[in-house]
Write a protein that holds these residues in place. Structure first.
Motif, PDB file in Angstrom:
ATOM      1  N   GLY A   1      -5.427  -6.676 -17.611  1.00 50.40           N
ATOM      2  CA  GLY A   1      -4.927  -5.352 -17.285  1.00 50.40           C
ATOM      3  C   GLY A   1      -3.739  -5.400 -16.348  1.00 50.40           C
ATOM      4  N   TYR A   2      -3.164  -4.227 -16.129  1.00 46.74           N
ATOM      5  CA  TYR A   2      -1.973  -4.067 -15.324  1.00 46.74           C
ATOM      6  C   TYR A   2      -2.309  -3.130 -14.161  1.00 46.74           C
ATOM      7  N   PRO A   3      -2.490  -3.670 -12.964  1.00 46.51           N
ATOM      8  CA  PRO A   3      -2.999  -2.833 -11.872  1.00 46.51           C
ATOM      9  C   PRO A   3      -1.931  -1.945 -11.257  1.00 46.51           C
ATOM     10  N   LYS A   4      -2.374  -0.864 -10.653  1.00 50.15           N
ATOM     11  CA  LYS A   4      -1.535  -0.160  -9.712  1.00 50.15           C
ATOM     12  C   LYS A   4      -1.456  -0.994  -8.436  1.00 50.15           C
ATOM     13  N   ALA A   5      -0.436  -0.724  -7.635  1.00 47.86           N
ATOM     14  CA  ALA A   5      -0.295  -1.462  -6.386  1.00 47.86           C
ATOM     15  C   ALA A   5      -1.502  -1.251  -5.486  1.00 47.86           C
ATOM     16  N   SER A   6      -2.101  -0.070  -5.527  1.00 43.61           N
ATOM     17  CA  SER A   6      -3.287   0.182  -4.715  1.00 43.61           C
ATOM     18  C   SER A   6      -4.439  -0.739  -5.107  1.00 43.61           C
ATOM     19  N   ALA A   7      -4.561  -1.031  -6.410  1.00 41.76           N
ATOM     20  CA  ALA A   7      -5.607  -1.961  -6.850  1.00 41.76           C
ATOM     21  C   ALA A   7      -5.271  -3.388  -6.459  1.00 41.76           C
TER      22      ALA A   7
ATOM     23  N   ALA B   1       0.823  -1.212   0.000  1.00 42.22           N
ATOM     24  CA  ALA B   1       0.000   0.000   0.000  1.00 42.22           C
ATOM     25  C   ALA B   1       0.856   1.262   0.000  1.00 42.22           C
ATOM     26  N   GLU B   2       2.066   1.184   0.544  1.00 40.87           N
ATOM     27  CA  GLU B   2       2.925   2.363   0.586  1.00 40.87           C
ATOM     28  C   GLU B   2       3.418   2.781  -0.796  1.00 40.87           C
ATOM     29  N   TRP B   3       3.395   1.857  -1.759  1.00 40.07           N
ATOM     30  CA  TRP B   3       3.708   2.258  -3.136  1.00 40.07           C
ATOM     31  C   TRP B   3       2.487   2.070  -4.033  1.00 40.07           C
ATOM     32  N   GLY B   4       1.329   2.428  -3.467  1.00 41.78           N
ATOM     33  CA  GLY B   4       0.077   2.251  -4.194  1.00 41.78           C
ATOM     34  C   GLY B   4      -0.021   3.039  -5.478  1.00 41.78           C
ATOM     35  N   HIS B   5       0.747   4.122  -5.610  1.00 46.81           N
ATOM     36  CA  HIS B   5       0.701   4.948  -6.813  1.00 46.81           C
ATOM     37  C   HIS B   5       1.449   4.330  -7.983  1.00 46.81           C
ATOM     38  N   VAL B   6       2.131   3.224  -7.746  1.00 47.85           N
ATOM     39  CA  VAL B   6       2.959   2.590  -8.775  1.00 47.85           C
ATOM     40  C   VAL B   6       2.139   1.563  -9.550  1.00 47.85           C
ATOM     41  N   ARG B   7       2.268   1.579 -10.860  1.00 51.08           N
ATOM     42  CA  ARG B   7       1.588   0.602 -11.712  1.00 51.08           C
ATOM     43  C   ARG B   7       2.565  -0.504 -12.094  1.00 51.08           C
ATOM     44  N   LEU B   8       2.141  -1.747 -11.904  1.00 59.52           N
ATOM     45  CA  LEU B   8       2.959  -2.884 -12.282  1.00 59.52           C
ATOM     46  C   LEU B   8       2.780  -3.175 -13.769  1.00 59.52           C
TER      47      LEU B   8
ATOM     48  N   SER C   1       3.294  -6.281 -14.638  1.00 57.35           N
ATOM     49  CA  SER C   1       2.799  -7.648 -14.534  1.00 57.35           C
ATOM     50  C   SER C   1       1.279  -7.630 -14.609  1.00 57.35           C
ATOM     51  N   ALA C   2       0.721  -8.515 -15.420  1.00 52.57           N
ATOM     52  CA  ALA C   2      -0.726  -8.577 -15.579  1.00 52.57           C
ATOM     53  C   ALA C   2      -1.360  -9.278 -14.384  1.00 52.57           C
ATOM     54  N   TRP C   3      -2.659  -9.106 -14.250  1.00 52.43           N
ATOM     55  CA  TRP C   3      -3.374  -9.657 -13.101  1.00 52.43           C
ATOM     56  C   TRP C   3      -3.141 -11.158 -12.938  1.00 52.43           C
ATOM     57  N   ASP C   4      -3.174 -11.909 -14.019  1.00 54.94           N
ATOM     58  CA  ASP C   4      -3.044 -13.356 -13.866  1.00 54.94           C
ATOM     59  C   ASP C   4      -1.643 -13.776 -13.445  1.00 54.94           C
ATOM     60  N   GLU C   5      -0.700 -12.842 -13.452  1.00 54.55           N
ATOM     61  CA  GLU C   5       0.659 -13.127 -13.005  1.00 54.55           C
ATOM     62  C   GLU C   5       0.900 -12.650 -11.574  1.00 54.55           C
ATOM     63  N   LEU C   6      -0.117 -12.101 -10.952  1.00 58.40           N
ATOM     64  CA  LEU C   6       0.012 -11.519  -9.622  1.00 58.40           C
ATOM     65  C   LEU C   6      -0.829 -12.229  -8.573  1.00 58.40           C
ATOM     66  N   VAL C   7      -1.512 -13.296  -8.976  1.00 64.48           N
ATOM     67  CA  VAL C   7      -2.435 -13.990  -8.076  1.00 64.48           C
ATOM     68  C   VAL C   7      -1.964 -15.421  -7.873  1.00 64.48           C
ATOM     69  N   ASP C   8      -1.811 -15.810  -6.630  1.00 64.14           N
ATOM     70  CA  ASP C   8      -1.411 -17.173  -6.278  1.00 64.14           C
ATOM     71  C   ASP C   8      -2.563 -18.149  -6.500  1.00 64.14           C
ATOM     72  N   SER C   9      -2.228 -19.386  -6.829  1.00 61.91           N
ATOM     73  CA  SER C   9      -3.250 -20.377  -7.189  1.00 61.91           C
ATOM     74  C   SER C   9      -4.181 -20.720  -6.029  1.00 61.91           C
ATOM     75  N   ALA C  10      -3.643 -21.029  -4.860  1.00 63.75           N
ATOM     76  CA  ALA C  10      -4.496 -21.376  -3.715  1.00 63.75           C
ATOM     77  C   ALA C  10      -5.301 -20.163  -3.259  1.00 63.75           C
TER      78      ALA C  10
ATOM     79  N   LEU D   1      -5.348  -8.433  -2.162  1.00 62.80           N
ATOM     80  CA  LEU D   1      -4.771  -8.705  -0.848  1.00 62.80           C
ATOM     81  C   LEU D   1      -5.771  -8.493   0.283  1.00 62.80           C
ATOM     82  N   HIS D   2      -6.523  -7.399   0.253  1.00 56.54           N
ATOM     83  CA  HIS D   2      -7.500  -7.177   1.309  1.00 56.54           C
ATOM     84  C   HIS D   2      -8.627  -8.210   1.290  1.00 56.54           C
ATOM     85  N   PRO D   3      -9.215  -8.533   0.134  1.00 58.66           N
ATOM     86  CA  PRO D   3     -10.229  -9.599   0.140  1.00 58.66           C
ATOM     87  C   PRO D   3      -9.671 -10.945   0.584  1.00 58.66           C
ATOM     88  N   LEU D   4      -8.418 -11.229   0.221  1.00 56.67           N
ATOM     89  CA  LEU D   4      -7.819 -12.489   0.638  1.00 56.67           C
ATOM     90  C   LEU D   4      -7.642 -12.514   2.151  1.00 56.67           C
ATOM     91  N   ALA D   5      -7.173 -11.413   2.727  1.00 58.07           N
ATOM     92  CA  ALA D   5      -7.031 -11.348   4.180  1.00 58.07           C
ATOM     93  C   ALA D   5      -8.385 -11.502   4.860  1.00 58.07           C
TER      94      ALA D   5
END
Length: 432
Positions: free
Chosen positions: A78-84, A44-51, A53-62, A90-94
């Protein structure tokens, strides 16, 4: 009994939360301890940064399976910002992990119950004792059957000093030195700003400042490179197989060509002098730059190993990484496109059932990949569950040039893969 205790996971970033999801799938109870206010606090501290890496490369399988079971949709393109990434993953997973994730719980040390690191007798049979300071400032001792340290490196950025220590005067000049990619540079209009570092975070910061210089006359941008040329910092340019990463280096090269950025090569910072008009930055060869209103020191990150002093751990003396990983991740040899998958075999420590995973396992190496971290988690958890065949199997699938992601990897060596989603908004992210 030790087997009935939870597996404690330190850090609620991408790899820490993924570990919890895998543990639950394997019938093991996780307890995730996060010192930040929220899960994914470092990201969240670098939420203004856009990756790039596409969404399907940022989500763990389990993690995906757990979220799908709750009916939570995960963006598929799409390519999310860190805030997204934090908001939509991350928040829904938690939340799906419930009270197994405890925020504002800072781990201050790990040991074996009743055993310091010298004692052999009965060591492996004792549970881990994890010392924690909770949200109210109370100290607790939590017991665990195993511990996974996924606390990352975000909290310990490298200094401006070229020899690994803060430059002389750097701490005194702290009010004028930043160690993070800026979200807003408008307050620096008309000022002289310097950037030291050669990684994607430095390049991105240079670009933001160059854009400011284009629209705010009098703004000066000086890019200090320890290397003898800017070639490595600019990357592969238009030859890069990842076009969004290519845009970063191409635009930086154009900013230099049009004079928006002055590049000073072979400049190894040794001293920073704070004065009334700004700071003066001195190199070890006697050259000086300044006065400078603000210095962005973007020279990578390093792990905090202080919580491990009472455990038997094997740490590489050069990289501060897990020792068995060092040859595979050495940034003198590898980029993120050439780093191989690593699992329990490489991550095993002299202390049974203790593992350093995620960005922290790579120490100072900037070659960490989000997908590599998820593969680490899958392998280690399979091992803890007794599925040694799955633990030994390599299930990592990377795009041809590698994909970077994860929390908080803005490093100086320029080997990590992160760039903006579009040439019009050049921001970068990697690692966590």
């Amino acid at each position: 009994m030790v087997a009935e205790l939870p597996v404690i996971v330190i850090g609620a970033g991408p790899q820490g939360l993924a570990a919890a999801a895998h543990l639950l799938e394997r019938g093991l109870e996780p307890l995730v301890l996060e010192r930040g206010e929220i899960a994914g606090a470092a990201v969240a501290e670098w939420g203004h940064v856009r990756l790039f890496s596409a969404w399907d490369e940022l989500v763990d399988s389990a993690s995906r399976r757990r979220l799908e079971a709750t009916g939570h949709p995960i963006p598929s393109s799409g390519y999310p910002k860190a805030s997204a990434w934090v908001r939509d993953y991350l928040h829904p997973l938690a939340a799906a992990l419930g009270d197994r994730v405890r925020t504002r719980h800072e781990v201050t040390g790990i040991t074996r119950l009743g055993r310091d690191k010298v004692i052999d007798s009965g060591r492996a049979e004792q549970p881990f004792a994890v010392r924690v300071v909770d949200a109210e400032g109370n100290e607790q001792r939590l017991l665990a059957r195993a511990v996974l340290d996924a606390s990352g490196t975000w909290s310990t950025p490298g200094p401006a000093g070229s020899d690994g220590l803060p430059a002389m005067g750097e701490i005194t000049a702290a009010a004028r030195v930043d160690y993070r990619i800026p979200a807003d540079v408008s307050e620096l209009a008309g000022r002289h700003v310097a950037v030291v570092g050669a990684g994607h975070s430095a390049v991105h910061t240079v670009l933001r400042l160059a854009e400011l210089a284009d629209r705010a006359p009098g703004t000066r941008v000086t890019w200090l490179l320890r290397r003898g040329s800017a070639t490595a910092a600019l990357g592969g340019g238009e030859a890069d197989a990842l076009p969004h990463r290519a845009a970063l280096g191409v635009r930086a090269g154009r900013a230099i060509e049009r004079g928006a950025v002055e590049v000073v090569t072979g400049f190894r910072v040794t001293e920073i002098r704070d004065g009334r008009e700004g700071i003066e930055i001195l190199a070890d060869d006697g050259r000086a730059v300044g006065p400078v209103d603000r210095l962005f020191a973007l020279t990578g990150f390093r792990p905090d190993l202080s919580i491990l002093t009472e455990l038997r751990v094997a740490i590489d003396p050069s990289l501060d990484s897990v020792a068995a990983l060092a040859a595979e991740i050495d940034p003198n040899v590898h980029s993120c496109g050439t780093v191989a998958a690593t699992g329990v075999a490489e991550l095993a420590q002299p202390e049974p059932d203790f593992f350093v995973i995620g960005a922290k396992s790579y120490g100072r190496a900037p070659t960490f990949l989000a997908l590599t971290g998820y593969e680490q988690v899958r392998s280690v958890v399979a091992h803890l569950a007794g599925d040694h065949a799955a633990a030994a199997r390599n299930e990592l699938v990377l795009p041809a040039t590698g994909v970077c992601g994860g929390s908080g990897s803005f490093d100086d060596a320029g080997g990590c893969c992160a760039a903006p989603a579009t040439p019009q908004q050049v921001t970068i992210a990697s690692r966590p």
